[in-house]
Design a protein around this motif. Structure first.
Motif, short mmCIF file in Angstrom:
data_model
loop_
_atom_site.label_atom_id
_atom_site.label_comp_id
_atom_site.label_asym_id
_atom_site.label_seq_id
_atom_site.Cartn_x
_atom_site.Cartn_y
_atom_site.Cartn_z
N ASN A 9 -25.70 -0.40 30.06
CA ASN A 9 -24.41 -0.23 29.40
C ASN A 9 -23.59 -1.51 29.43
O ASN A 9 -22.70 -1.71 28.61
N GLU A 10 -23.92 -2.38 30.39
CA GLU A 10 -23.22 -3.67 30.50
C GLU A 10 -24.18 -4.69 31.08
O GLU A 10 -24.95 -4.39 32.00
N VAL B 260 -20.44 -11.22 28.17
CA VAL B 260 -20.69 -9.90 28.76
C VAL B 260 -20.95 -8.92 27.62
O VAL B 260 -20.11 -8.74 26.73
N LYS C 57 -21.55 -5.13 26.28
CA LYS C 57 -21.11 -3.81 26.72
C LYS C 57 -21.49 -2.71 25.73
O LYS C 57 -20.73 -1.77 25.51
#
Length: 207
Positions: free
Chosen positions: A84-85, A101, A103
């Protein structure tokens, strides 16, 4: 003539029989204890882990691309984000700075280099970084790059439209032909033209 009966004969016979039986049991126990113990073992994944985590689905176009030095998989190749990240780092280790990052689970990425347990990937906007191989998957997805794409019932422009997907939608790729991919999103399935998505090569076919 009858044989003389000894009063101790009946006493010793069963005792000897019991002793012989116990000896036989002990002998069997010793034999069994000497046998090797068999246990079901799983094949080692120390090598396979780095090669299967981001292995793509079967494709007929990948043979023309060079192979990675770590996984022996095609370079470049498309994968998707498993987590998910996830962090994209400047270099292939945890000590390197985080530049990006991610996400969005299922987001398509293109692997362009390999180093140990790390993969250098690129996204649709040409941003690049290093990601640990456990955070990506060989499951194929694509990102809608056009403003809007139609999902057709069959791989024909004249075929009925079953759904539409806006720019930025992540599609799960089910199969691909030369110009079309069968994809799913939001409970709908249909054929979308490759020209409107990012995450599959123009000549790539996916089974």
């Amino acid at each position: 003539m009858r044989q003389a009966h000894s009063p101790n004969a009946d006493y010793h016979t069963p005792r000897i029989a019991r002793m012989l039986a116990w000896c036989a049991v002990l002998a069997i126990a010793v034999i069994l204890s000497a046998q090797p113990t068999l246990a079901q073992t799983e094949p080692s994944t120390s090598t396979d882990a780095t090669t299967t985590a981001d292995a793509p689905a079967a494709t007929t176009e990948s043979a023309s691309r060079p192979r990675g030095s770590v996984t022996n998989l095609p370079i470049p190749r498309f994968v998707s984000l498993k987590a998910n990240e996830a962090n994209l780092r400047r270099g292939p280790s945890l000590s390197h700075r985080i530049d990006w990052v991610l996400k969005r689970r299922g987001y398509p990425l293109e692997v362009i280099a390999e180093y140990g347990h790390w993969r250098r990937v690129r996204d649709i906007d040409d941003a690049t970084g290093w990601i640990h191989y456990t955070l990506i998957s060989g499951v194929r997805t694509a990102l809608v790059s056009a403003e809007m794409v139609d999902l057709h019932r069959r791989p024909l422009q004249t075929s009925a439209v079953v759904a539409q997907a806006e720019k930025g939608t992540v599609l799960r790729l089910l199969e691909c032909e030369r110009a079309w991919c069968r994809a799913s999103a939001g409970g709908y399935k249909g054929w979308v033209a490759k020209t409107g998505i990012w995450g599959v090569y123009p000549a790539e076919t996916l089974e």
